[in-house]
Every structure is written in C-alpha cells, then in structure tokens.
Design a protein around this motif. Structure first.
Motif, short mmCIF file in Angstrom:
data_model
loop_
_atom_site.label_atom_id
_atom_site.label_comp_id
_atom_site.label_asym_id
_atom_site.label_seq_id
_atom_site.Cartn_x
_atom_site.Cartn_y
_atom_site.Cartn_z
N GLY A 324 0.82 -1.20 0.00
CA GLY A 324 0.00 0.00 0.00
C GLY A 324 0.86 1.25 0.00
O GLY A 324 0.66 2.17 -0.80
N GLY A 356 -7.77 -0.36 -4.55
CA GLY A 356 -6.38 0.07 -4.53
C GLY A 356 -6.18 1.52 -4.96
O GLY A 356 -5.06 1.94 -5.22
N ASP A 358 -5.81 5.40 -4.15
CA ASP A 358 -5.44 6.10 -2.92
C ASP A 358 -6.20 7.42 -2.80
O ASP A 358 -6.20 8.01 -1.73
CB ASP A 358 -3.92 6.35 -2.84
CG ASP A 358 -3.23 6.07 -4.15
OD1 ASP A 358 -2.31 5.27 -4.17
OD2 ASP A 358 -3.69 6.66 -5.16
#
Ligand SMILES: Nc1ncnc2c1ncn2[C@@H]1O[C@H](COP(=O)(O)OP(=O)(O)OP(=O)(O)O)[C@@H](O)[C@H]1O
Ligand SMILES: Nc1ncnc2c1ncn2[C@@H]1O[C@H](COP(=O)(O)OP(=O)(O)OP(=O)(O)O)[C@@H](O)[C@H]1O
Ligand SMILES: [Mg+2]
Ligand SMILES: [Mg+2]
Lengths: 511, 312, 350, 304
Positions: A324, A356, A358
């Motif tokens: 991450g 996924g 951000d």
C-alpha cells in the motif's frame, strides 16, 4: 496412422471455440498448427484427444470413424498429447509420473515398476530420450519435464503425437534437443502435430502447416507451397500491425533505482540485481520464464520482502515498505495473473475498478462509500479502454480474458503514477487487445512515466523497450539498447551459462 | 380424561434410572387419578424453559419436574400461571407461590449406609466413588458415602472422582474410565452415582472384576455378581403422594423423604426383596444386619447426619 | 424465450425442494407419525400457542441464532472461516454474567458495562484465533474451532468453583441483579433481546454494503491475493473483522444471559448449538447479508416446530437437526462456493 | 506422576483412546491425499459408532456390528461425494452439514428405533473382547498396551503400514495422490479424478466406521449421543498436521490418544475436572502451534 477431422465444431456455452474445421494428419509428417491466442488450436486438439466433446463433426482414423468417451479411448487408439500446460505431478518421481494412468499392475493391483523400467530403458535406447527415472519431478528443469511428457507419450506407444506449444518455455538448446527427437519420430513413421506461435520453428521443422483464426481453419498446405509472410498474414487476418513508431526522447531523472537486490527462492536465490529506471523510458526485462523475473517483481511491488539490497522510488527507500505504501508513493502494477491477482472475479467491475485507489476522498465520504462515484469511475474506464462488458455492475468473471486484462491495465494506468510495473501485460490476450495495451504503455512512456516491462514474449520486449535487461538464472545476464536489439542477440543472452539447465523452473508462477 | 399431567425431564431419560422412575411415577399417577399424561424430555437449559412453558400452554393441570434444574424456571413461570400446579421432585425453592410444591429426598442417609457396607467389606482399605459432576447435590451421595465408610473404618481412604465432560449424567464411557482408574489405584469397592453413566462403571466392574454400589433402583441385575447393594429412591411413591395432596387442594405441598418416611431405602433394608434382588448383600447377612441397625438409629434420630449439600 | 429462461432458472430449485420434502416425508413415515398432526403440530409449535406463545419462543431463539449468523457472516464475507463463534459466544456470556454479578452500581450502568464486557471478551477470543493464524500459521478453520473447547471448560470451571451459586445445586453462576434483566414485550414471554439482534443486523447490513471497511474486507474475502496486490492491509483487515465478528458473538452471549437465563448456566450456550445453527443459517443464503435474518428465523422455526411436532405427533424433535442438515446439503451446495477456495483446499471446483 | 505413567492400566487404556482417532485420521488421510477436504470425520465416526451398536444388537455378534459400522461410514462417504463431487458443493459446507446430519440422525434413530434418548445400553449388545497375546503381555510397559486390546486396535495398527504401501505402490494409491496434487493431469490421462476421489471417500468412510465401532462396541457396549465428542476434529487436525502421511499420522494419533487417556488419570491428582477435560484440546493446539510455526519459519525461505 492417418487421421482426418471432418467439419469439427466445439462450443463452450455461447463461445464457438472451433468452427467447422476439417483437417488431415499424415504419418511420417510434422504438421504445424498456428494461430493467435484463442484461435482454437488447443481446443481442436483437446477434442481430437477426447478431452472435450465436439458439438459436430467426426474423427476418422485409418478410414474408421471413431468416438471417444474419454481420453483413455484416444490413448488406446494410439494418440498421445503433450499439453500446453504440463500434466505432471511435482511430488512424484519421474517413473511414477510416466506410468500414471497406464500402470502395469501385478498382484492385487500393485504397480509393477520393474516392468515399466525395462520398457522405458528400451525406449530410451531407440529414441535417445532419457531422464533419471528416480528423480523427483519437482526438481526438474522445464526441458526435462518436457522430456518426461514425451516419455509418457512414447510409453503409451502413441503413433500420433500432439505437442501444444512445447517450445514456449524452452531455451534454444532444449528446443533443438526436442526437435531432434521429433525428427526421429518422423523417421519412425509417427504422425506429429506441433502447435506453436513461433514461425521460425515452423519453417525449421514442419512438413505441412495449418493456420487457425477465430476457430476456423483458414489455410492448410505443405510448407513448401507457402511462406513465412503468407502464414503470418493468415494468422492475423490480412495486414500485419505496423511496427510501432517510438518518439525519441531523452529519459528524465531516475524514478526507480534497484541496488544489489536479492530475493529468496527455493534452490538458488535471485539476484543480486541492480539497475536504474528513468522517467520517460520503458525498460524491458526479457528472459525465459522462471529465471527470477517473478521474484524480482514481487520484491519490487512489496509482495515479498527481499533478502538484501536497496530499492528506492523517487529517492525514497521502499524495500521495507508495504504494498500500500509503495503504491501511494507512486507505483502501479499490472500483474501477470489477471484471474487471481489482477481482479477479484467475484466482485463487480465497479468494485474492481476502485480497488487500490489512494484518492479515497473521491469514492468515500468518511467511513461510507460513494457507490455512484465508484460506478461513474468504472464507466469512464470502460469507455476509455474500450472494455467489452455489460456494465459497472457486471461481475468481473463474465469478461473474456482480454477484456479482463484491459480492465486491469485501465485501473492501473489511470492512476498515472510515475512508475508502472507491467508483467506480461498481454499474456493470453487477442491481437486487438495486445495492440491497444502496447499503445497505452507507449503513451504513458511518452507522457514521461517510467515503465518496467517484464515479458517472456521477446517480440513484445523488443518492440516496446528503450533498454532491455535479460535475466538468466536469477541474475541480469546482459543489457541491450532497444535500438540494436535483435531476437538473436537477446536470445543468446537469455541462454548464457546455457551449460547448466536453468535452475528450478516455474517457481514464480506457483507463488 | 379431564386432567392432564406433564412430566418434564431435565435431561434425556435414556438409561438414566432416576429419570425413568419419574416416568413410571407419572404413569402411575395417570392411572390412579385418571389423567392424560405427557412426557417432555429436555436436553438443554433452553429446552427445559421451553418445555415447562409448553406444558403450561398445553393446559397441564400439574407439571412434574425432576431435579434441581427447574428452580429458576418455576420461579419465573409459576406466578404467571396461577391455575397450573408445579411439583418439583428432588428439590425445593424458598418463598414459593402456593401453586409450587416439592418432594425432596435425603439421599445422603442411604448413601451413608452404602459407605458403611463398603467400609466393612473393603480388603484393600481403599474405596472409591464416581459422581457425575462436582456439584453440591451430588455430594449428598459422595460425602454421605465417605462418612459412612469413615464411621466403620476411620483409616480407610475414599477416592472421589467425577465424570464431567460433555454430558456428565449420561457418559458411560468416561464413567468407566474413572472406575478403571480408581480400581487401578487400589479401590476394591466403588460407589457409582452418575445415573446414565452407571453402566460404564458396571462394565468396568465386570472387566476388572471388582464390586460396586449403585443408586436409585435395583441395578443388581445389570451386573450380576458385582453389585453389593443399591440405595432405593421411591420417586414414584413420592410423586403419587404429592400429586394426591395437590389434588386435594393442599397448597405448597412439601415432603422431605428419608429412611424414616420410606422415601429412601436400601436393598439391605428390604427384607422381602433382598433374597431375589440379585444383590451380593444377600450373601452378607452380617453386613445387612449392621446396615439395618444403622438405619434404625438414623430413623429414630439417635444418629444425626447433616446434609452435605449445604456443607462447605 | 424469457419464460423458458426463468423456467430453466427455477426448475433446479423445484427439484431441490422436492428432494428435501421427500426425505422429510420418509423420516416421518419411518416413525409412523400421522402426517396431518405432524404438520399442524409443526406449524403450531413454530408460530402458534396461546397468545402466540410458541411464536414468541421461536422469536427468542431467532434472536440468538440470527445474532450468531450475523457474527459468522461478517467473517465469512471477509474470507475468514471463523467457526469459533461458539467460543466467542461463551466468552461473552460468561463475561456478561460475571460483570453484572461483581460490579456494583446503578443497574442500567451495570447492564451497559456487562454488555460491553461481553463484546470485548468475544472480540478478544476471536482475535486470538486470528493471531494464531497470522503469526503462528495455524489455519483459522482449525484454530478457531479448537479454541472453542478451552473457553467452554474455563467457563464451566468459573461457574463450578469460584463463581458458583452453591445453594442452587447446579453448575451455574449467581443470578444477575433482577433490575438488569431485559424486559419482556408487554403480555408476552419474549424479552427485548431481539432488538439488540436487530441492531446488530442493521449494523452488519450498512457495514457490508456501504462502508469502505466492508468493501475492503469483501474484496479480501473474494481474493486475498488480489487484496494484497492492490495494497490493502490484509492483516489489519483480518484482525479487525475477526474482532467485530467476535464482539457480536459476545453480544449474543449477553442477550442470552440478561434476556433468558439471567445467569450463566454451564453449557447453556453450547448444547443448543446456537453457533452451528448460525453458521448454517449463513450458508443457507450464501452469505447474502439481507437474507441472513430470514434464514435465522427459518431455522429457529424448524427447531421449535420440531418440538411442536413431537408434542402433537410423537415425532422425535431431533428430526430438526436432520432437516437442517439436509437443507444445507441440498441448498448450500447450490449457492455457496466461495469458502474452501480460501483454504485453497478441496477438489478443483468449476 | 511417574508411577502413574508406569501404571499398567494406564498403558492399557491408551489404545482405547488412540484407536478411534487413528482410524478416523487414516481415513482422513485418504481424502487429504486425494484432494478432498473432508472435515466431516466427526460425523463419520459418530455414524459408525451408532451403526456398530445397531448391528451388534440385532446380529448378536460384534463382527456384524463392525461391518454395519463400515457400511454406514461408506454410505456417509457416498453422501459426501454426491454433494461435494457431483453437485460441486463446497467441501467445508458439506462437511459441516454432514456433521450435523450425523448428530441429528443418530439421536433421531436412537429414539425412533430404541425409543431412548441420551444413551442406549442393552445386554444384547455384544462387544469385542480383549485379545491376549501370550508372550507380549509380559513385557513391562508395552505388554499391557499391546496385549489385551480389541481386534480393531490391531486392525488400526496394521492399516498404518498398509496405507503407506498402498499409497506408494498401488495403482489406486498412485491415482489418489495424483488426484490430490494435479487432478487435471489425471483427467488428461483418461482417469476421472472424481471417481478416484469417490473411492477415497468411501475408504475413508469405512475406516471412520471402524473407529466408531471401537468407541461403541469395543471401549464400551453402548451408544451415547455425540459419543465421538470431538475426536473426529482431533483426527482432522492430525491429518492437516501430517498432510496425510501415514507414519507421522500414527505418531500424532498416539500422542493425542495418550494425552486423552492421561487427562482421566490426572483427575485423581486433584486437578479440577474442567481442566483435565481441557487437556486433549490444549495439547492439540500446542502441537498445532509448534508445528505450524516451525513450518512457517522453514517455509519463509521459499517463494509464496
Ligand atoms: N473451458 C473453456 N470454457 C470456455 N471457453 C473456453 C474454454 N477453453 C477455451 N475456451 C475458449 O475457446 C477459444 C479457443 O481457446 P484455445 O485455448 O483453443 O485457444 P488457443 O488457440 O489454444 O489459444 P492459445 O494460443 O492461447 O493457446 C478461446 O476463446 C477460449 O477462451
Ligand atoms: N471457464 C470458462 N467458462 C465459461 N466461459 C469461459 C471460460 N473461459 C473463457 N470463457 C469465455 O470464452 C471467451 C474467451 O475467454 P478467454 O478468457 O479464453 O478469452 P481470451 O481468448 O483469453 O481473451 P480474448 O478472447 O478476450 O482475447 C469469453 O467469452 C469467456 O467468457
Ligand atoms: Mg485464450
Ligand atoms: Mg492453446
């Protein structure tokens, strides 16, 4: 034996994989079968071998029409097949693998290994194929595994050998050894079908070549009466895609820098590997699969902790960071395995598209999701990447492989991160999709993103890369500038230290 | 019939002699007072609650419950069902509404007698007792027994073990293991008070060839030649009597039955049954005599035993 | 054409139902039960009774079963095969009872504290299984299951020795203060515990469909590899999910204590198989959140209905377990395929 | 403590606990190796235990009891196959359902047939007697352990090497291993993996059935509800730990069995019953943790 397929059709649900194909296979002849991914080559042969049932059409062997209830019948009739994906038991010994399903049994159904051994020695004599029968299969190189597959076929005394892309994973040396064996079979009057994507091989060894496209047989002729170009045209249907024009641009600052990175793996560790990747360039990593590319990628993406060495992304050390963290630092990753790693097949396209990301704010308000925003985002991907799918709410599993891949590529590239790691981005994808994905990668490069392209498709690497690193047995065995890269040069590097069979194979894939 | 009695068992009846007696008791009552009878077997705490509820729902005139598991439930439900009579056998609750009745036993008196017999007969000077579960109620058996032993053989050791496990009141497997272990540890006379589990102890006795005492009903035929004596608990009698007085409209019927009232007994005391009971005590007139004597002094109060259930 | 399509979709279900019905019928015939009475008894036992007393019994079972189902569902949807609900339930029940008994103070506060304690206990016990998996490599399936036993016996010990209500003669704790008992709905013997279950259900629905955390755990459940690849904090998600799921199990334990038994009785949460019934209730509807409460009620009705069938027609009520199992075999094998893949076990499914 | 370990009756009791676990675990091993994730051993055991009593009660001989147990176990295996293999039901779901089915069916039939709840015991149930081995029984500690056990115990002992050789050298054994590792390859070879797995399940059922028989007509002569009491799960753990390899499996089963029987003994030493009840599971957990942790450490060197 002499085989004739008459108007064979195979359907999978709504997909017609093979469409009215008629084909003749002669003894003492090597018959090459070519065609792009998804053309139906494997399916056709699987059908001939009794693995899938034809919706229509017949198999005639030596003038007699035959039907198979199971592959067992085909095997008894003297057919043998080496499948695209090896059909072997890693934990068993070579001998056990060979006799499996054709065991010579003694009292109480116990296997009479001695008898099998004797027969295999004889076979090794006559065809010069031999492997240590007591070795554990898991330890063998791909080449040796291939030999085992061939021994299996011989052991069953097949008169027709079907080899489905046998050379895809072989080093040139291993390939040559294989071809010698095939020639000896031809001499022995056996019939051989060779499925391959590599036209050079066709030209080298085939007596007759058949071309499939979209499930149909578009051409079938003696090699002498055709040419490489003609075959190629047949495969893609008309014009070949023009080699991609690359805008010359000088790379920017270093985006990814790898320094003496080593990664653990069974047998011999991978690395040390060192290289830099700059903005606005595509660096290709070529190599026969199983030479450490998979481990390298896992270490770069953070899926696995490296043993030692340093990795920095835009100056930041990341070898210790989580996936991450790395992604939010500016890394995108197009995994090789779309089914398992690229997508959650059970989830909707929309759920997959927003995974996924951000930019949490744009699809969530506090702890809650903005479902409409997610759907909107999915829709834009579907449009921009020309994904053929019912809509954002459709389950990802309902897409074809190529479209699945487009979704993955779209999701990752749309993040527009400084670094993109693409691992076999066009694997198992049809030519249209390949062309599109290549175009996207190029566009990213021109837009100044740094792209690391790991691919086992030599042509792909050569077509796209500004620089090519070749991996062999866990280390970078050489670097070639994109300009002067040729199949021969890169191929040579891919097989340097060719003396030793390249370490344990396929490890990366089982990861 | 115009009356309806329901018997709610706290656990699956199965081979549990005690609960079986409840069954015979309710049947006898049904006969005697011309009532329809039903038996609801419980398996869990939730079942018991639902069964008693159901009994009330089905319009039972008298709900008979066996065992201490029902105290809370009766406290909860009895006030809400004034026209149903609740009879708890083997237990009693304090400050109860007038439609709640009890019949309790002084098991420790009979257990004490077993202890006396064991004390007299032991050769290894080691005896044992297997209880279903380490709960005060069962100490009426285990402790009563132990006291009995000590009263005749102060230096004898009494090994007390519990079955426990998933279903302590019906686990012959574990009961057997305990008995075997105790016998291995030297006990030559073992008292088994774990209802469903008794069979396990009998099995052990047959295999390892030692002698046992048991409870509630004449279990001697279950292990011929191995059961010395058994305590007798006249649950059915108690039920009949209690139901009788309930039907007569008596409120808060309370009965405490011991040797004196004939609610508890032992085969040794049953002059008329002892001969063909199949109990070994028949071959030990001296012991039987002693037991009758002790029983006498318990009845006339010259020997006072305090209830182990409320000890400690 | 469309009609034909729906036909194709419906037919297998019809056949499935016929199968189930046939098996149940066979069992009834086997015990020679009068069918009419059996069925009416079943209906009565599940929904009837004076002032619907039996329906209330069914609902009070529903409260516990659905609660456990919700707890289990949250784990399953995250791909965590946590079958340790039983242990978490027991931990919760015991914690609730002991807190309420030992903690002085105003009843309402005590009640709240006890419920929180129960949720905490359940969460911790679930976390333990998670830690074993993440840091010790013990498969959650086995770890969570084995953890059921120690806690069960610990609880048993607690109420058999240190915290036992000795005079009661049973292996049970003392009563919790009467003021903390959950009220009954007016005119019924149904306690308001079911409201807590409804709350938990509402939470679970919102969580599963509309929260980021729920979204992430769902992705993790569908493919752990995928979740890792796109950088989701898999370990943290795992532990958090287990904690939530355990907390709900603990809450159910508290409901059983304050609503039904008013103390902790040894085995009261284990023997009725609440946890296992919860699991199959989730499997029955293939982990679809909104359907879980319904299937919880359904199984509760099967159990109380069976008891009614026994009263009315002498059919052993144990038939309930058989019915439940048969239903799961037939139905769940049609709907839920997403479990073993997590374990990476089982033979290759399509 | 030591004297307890040397106590012959303790040694003699160990096989009574080991046999059911071992037999069930060997059955589980068959499935494990065949790639069938069968965690319904608990249910298989329980079914076997009940059928054994049924058979022994009506036939009057324990051998028919054992036969009935095997048959019932096999039937359960078929049910498993029907739903897991043919109808493609999830293995774990099917397992849970079968465990419930066994619990339900046995208690249901207990009442339907014998009209009792909880437990059924009757003089007509003839169990297996102890087989005494003249010379061996005189060996100090091993003697009482090896001699004077039920025939099922010796059967279990024998099945360990037999299963080992079977998997290594028998045609079906070979195919079972293949079905477990790469079923597709088996299919390509013209052998249906499903059929192989079906056979494995049936074999598993038979072995578990015998394990159940040991519980109900060898350890005692009666049936008690939920008699298997978690032993099937312990067998599952043993299988997972050893990945279905017979010899290691034997050792684990021996260990679990020993702890199980030890837990009874230590009660005599004043340890609260609840804690002794806990012992087998704690032991199992501990072994599980230690081995898994050790494996994880060793595996850290690998990819994946
Ligand atoms: N089991 C299956 N179910 C459904 N569709 C299938 C199946 N197998 C193959 N197909 C489809 O049939 C078509 C032909 O597949 P096939 O594997 O024969 O192509 P191929 O020519 O072998 O391609 P490749 O060169 O990638 O091996 C493809 O569209 C593929 O998706
Ligand atoms: N196992 C399967 N079951 C059902 N349908 C399948 C299966 N595999 C593939 N298909 C269908 O076959 C078609 C092609 O699938 P596949 O993934 O092989 O496509 P591909 O050839 O790899 O990719 P593309 O055809 O997009 O280049 C799609 O319509 C897909 O839905
Ligand atoms: Mg394809
Ligand atoms: Mg192919």
């Amino acid at each position: 034996m002499r085989i004739a397929l008459n108007g064979v059709t195979v359907r999978f649900g709504l997909v017609t994989a093979v469409d009215g194909v008629s084909l003749g296979i002669e003894p003492g002849e090597i018959h090459a079968l070519v065609g792009e991914n998804g053309a139906g080559k494997s399916t056709l042969m699987n059908m001939l071998f009794g693995l899938v049932k034809p919706a229509d059409g017949t198999i005639v062997i030596d003038g007699v029409e035959r039907r198979w209830a199971s592959p067992q019948d085909a095997i008894r009739a003297g057919l043998g097949m080496v499948h695209q994906h090896f059909m072997l038991q890693d934990s068993m010994s070579v001998l056990e693998n060979i006799v499996l399903c054709a065991e010579p049994v003694g009292r109480f159904g116990f296997v009479d290994f001695a008898r099998a051994r004797a027969r295999l020695d004889a076979i090794a004599e006559s065809h010069g194929v031999s492997v240590d029968l007591d070795g554990q299969l898991g330890r063998l190189s791909v080449g040796e595994r291939q030999a085992v597959e061939i021994l299996k076929v011989l052991y069953r005394e097949a008169d027709l050998l079907i080899l489905d892309e046998p050379t895809a994973v072989l080093t040139p040396q291993e390939k040559d050894r294989l071809f010698d064996t095939l020639r000896s079979f031809r001499a022995a009057g056996k019939a051989i079908v060779l499925i391959t994507h590599k036209l050079d091989e066709v030209m080298e060894i085939a007596d007759r070549v058949s071309v499939m496209r979209a499930g149909r047989l578009v051409a079938s002729a003696p090699l002498a009466e055709t040419s490489k170009e003609e075959i190629a045209r047949g495969i893609v249907g008309g014009v070949l895609p023009a080699p991609r024009a690359r805008r010359a641009q000088k790379p920017g600052e270093v985006v990814l820098s790898v320094d003496a990175l080593t990664v653990a793996r069974r047998g011999r560790d991978v690395g040390p590997v060192s290289f830099d990747l700059r903005a606005g360039e595509i660096v290709g990593i070529a190599g026969v699969s199983g030479n450490g590319q998979a481990e390298l990628v896992r270490a770069l993406t953070g899926l696995e902790r490296p043993r030692s060495g340093a990795v920095s992304l835009r100056g930041e050390r990341i070898e210790g960071r989580s996936v991450g963290e790395r992604r939010s630092l500016g890394l995108s990753y197009i995994p090789e395995d779309r089914q398992r790693m690229g997508l959650a097949l059970g989830a909707s396209v929309s759920d997959n598209a927003s995974a996924g990301r951000d930019d949490r704010r744009s699809f969530a308000a506090g702890p809650f999701l903005k479902l409409s925003a997610m759907a909107r985002f999915a829709r834009t991907l579907i449009e921009n990447y020309r994904i053929r799918v019912a809509g954002p709410r459709a389950r990802a599993a309902t897409m074809s492989g190529g479209n699945k891949q487009k979704l993955v590529v779209g999701r990752e590239l749309s993040r527009a991160t400084p670094l993109v790691i693409a691992e076999n981005p066009t694997w198992g994808v049809d030519i249209g999709a390949i062309d599109f994905i290549h175009g996207e990668l190029m566009r990213m490069r021109d837009a100044g993103h740094a792209i690391l392209l790991i691919s086992t498709e030599l042509d792909e690497v050569i077509a796209l890369s500004d620089r090519i690193l070749v991996m062999y047995d866990g280390v970078v065995s050489g670097e070639v500038a994109g300009g002067e890269a040729s199949r021969e040069r890169v191929g040579a590097l891919m097989t340097s230290r060719a003396a030793a069979p390249s370490g344990p194979e396929g490890m990366g894939e089982v990861a | 019939a115009d009356k309806f009695f329901v018997y709610v068992s706290p656990d699956p009846i199965g081979v549990n002699a005690f609960l079986k007696m409840g069954q015979t008791g309710i049947e006898a009552a049904g006969e005697k007072y011309g009532a329809d009878i039903e038996t609801y077997e419980s398996r869990t705490a939730a079942d018991r609650l639902e069964n008693v509820n159901a009994a009330v729902n089905e319009g039972a005139d008298i709900v008979v419950m066996l065992g201490f598991e029902f105290n809370d439930i009766v406290r909860q439900i009895a006030p809400t069902a004034p026209d149903t009579q609740f009879l708890i056998v083997d237990q009693c609750i304090d400050e109860r509404p007038e439609n709640v009745h009890c019949a309790v036993f002084r098991e420790y008196e009979a257990s004490y007698l077993m202890g006396v017999a064991a004390g007299m007969l032991t050769e290894t000077n080691k005896v044992g007792v297997v209880g279903a579960l380490d709960i005060p109620f069962l100490h009426r058996y285990t402790d009563g027994y132990a006291q009995g032993v000590k009263s005749v053989k102060p230096d004898a050791s009494v090994d007390i073990r519990w079955v426990g496990g998933e279903n302590p009141f019906a686990d012959p497997v574990r009961a057997k293991e305990q008995a075997v272990a105790m016998h291995a540890a030297g006990a030559d006379l073992i008292f088994t008070a774990n209802s469903g589990g008794d069979f396990g102890v009998f099995e052990a006795a047959k295999e390892k060839n030692f002698k046992v005492f048991s409870v509630d009903v004449n279990q001697c035929p279950n292990a011929p030649g191995h059961v010395v004596d058994v305590t007798l608990k006249q649950v059915d009698q108690a039920m009949l009597q209690a139901i009788g007085s309930i039907l007569e409209g008596e409120k808060n019927v309370t009965m405490a039955l011991g040797l004196k009232e004939g609610g508890m007994s032992a085969m040794a005391l049953e002059a008329d049954r002892i001969a063909d009971s199949g109990c070994l005590i028949a071959d030990h007139p001296d012991v039987a005599a002693k037991l009758r004597e002790v029983a006498g002094s318990i009845k006339d109060g010259s020997l006072k035993l305090e209830d182990p259930m409320f000890a400690k | 054409m469309a009609a034909h399509g729906t036909m194709r979709a419906v037919l297998p279900w019809v056949i499935t139902l016929l199968w189930i019905a046939a098996i149940i019928l066979a069992l009834l015939l086997f015990v020679g039960a009068p069918l009419g009475e059996a069925l009416s008894g079943f209906w009565q036992g599940a929904f009837g009774g004076r002032r619907h007393a039996y329906l209330m019994a069914t609902l009070s079972r529903t409260a516990l079963i659905t609660g456990m189902a919700i707890s289990v569902m949250l784990s399953f949807r995250a791909g965590l095969f946590n079958i340790g609900g039983e242990g978490q339930l027991v931990a919760g029940g015991l914690a609730a009872a002991l807190t309420a008994i030992l903690l002085p103070g105003p009843p309402l506060l005590v009640l709240v504290a006890a419920i929180l304690a129960a949720m905490l206990a359940g969460a911790l016990w679930a976390l333990l299984a998670g830690v074993l998996q993440l840091y010790m490599g013990v498969p959650l399936l086995v770890g969570s299951l084995l953890l059921n036993y120690p806690v069960r016996y610990l609880a048993s010990y607690a109420v058999a020795h240190p915290f036992r209500d000795v005079p009661s003669g049973m292996v049970q704790s003392h009563l919790v203060p009467q003021e903390t008992w959950l009220a009954y709905f007016p005119g019924t013997r149904l306690d308001i515990g079911i409201l807590f279950t409804l709350a938990a259900t509402a939470f679970a629905l919102v969580y599963s469909y509309w929260t980021v955390h729920g979204y992430h755990t769902r992705l993790n459940g569908l493919s752990a590899d995928f979740a890792r690849t796109v950088g989701l904090p898999v370990r943290r998600l795992t532990l958090q999910t287990l904690a939530i799921s355990g907390a709900i199990a603990g809450l159910v334990g508290a409901i059983a204590v304050f609503g039904i038994h008013h103390r902790y009785i040894d085995g009261m949460l284990v023997q009725p198989l609440y946890a296992w019934t919860g699991i199959i209730a989730v499997l029955l509807v293939g982990m679809v959140p909104w359907a879980v409460p319904l299937s919880g009620f359904f199984f509760a009705a099967v159990q109380t209905g069976a008891a009614g069938m026994e009263r009315a027609a002498g059919v052993p009520k144990e038939i309930a377990l058989v019915i439940q199992a048969v239903i799961i075999l037939f139905v769940a094998s049609r709907v839920s395929g997403a479990l073993s893949s997590k374990e990476g076990r089982g033979d290759g499914h399509a | 403590m030591l004297d307890l370990l040397l106590d012959p009756s303790f040694a003699a009791s160990i096989p009574r606990f080991v046999t059911p676990i071992l037999l069930a675990a060997l059955g589980g091993a068959l499935c494990e190796r065949a790639g069938v994730f069968n965690i319904a051993l608990e249910g298989f055991l329980l079914t076997g235990a009940f059928a054994a009593v049924l058979g022994a009660y009506y036939s009057g001989t324990p051998y028919l009891g054992a036969a009935a147990a095997m048959a019932a176990g096999m039937a359960m295996g078929l049910v498993f196959a029907e739903f897991n293999l043919r109808r493609d039901g999830d293995a774990i779901v099917v397992s849970i359902a079968i465990n419930l089915l066994a619990a339900g069916l046995t208690t249901f039939l207990l009442r339907a047939i014998f009209n009792v709840t909880g437990a059924f015991s009757d003089p007509a149930i003839v169990g297996f007697g102890a087989i005494r081995l003249p010379l061996i029984e005189d060996i100090p500690v091993l003697g009482p352990m090896l001699s004077g056990q039920s025939i099922l115990f010796y059967a279990a002992l024998a099945s360990v090497p037999v299963l080992h050789v079977f998997l290594a050298r028998h045609r079906l054994g070979l195919r079972i291993r293949a079905a477990g590792e790469n079923a597709e390859a088996l299919r390509a070879g013209g052998v249906s993996p499903r059929r192989v797995q079906l056979l494995a399940l049936v074999g598993c059922g038979a072995l578990c059935g015998l394990g159940g028989a040991q519980l109900s007509i060898a350890n005692v002569n009666l049936f008690v509800e939920n008699m298997s009491a978690g032993r099937g799960w312990i067998a599952v753990v043993a299988v997972l730990l050893t990945r279905g390899r017979p010899w290691p499996l034997f050792c684990i089963a021996l260990l679990f069995g020993a702890v199980d029987s030890l837990s009874f003994r230590v009660q005599g030493m004043g340890l609260a019953q609840q804690f002794t009840d806990m012992m087998p599971y704690l032991a199992t957990l501990t072994v599980l943790i230690v081995l898994s942790w050790w494996r994880a450490r060793r595996a850290r060197g690998d990819v994946s």
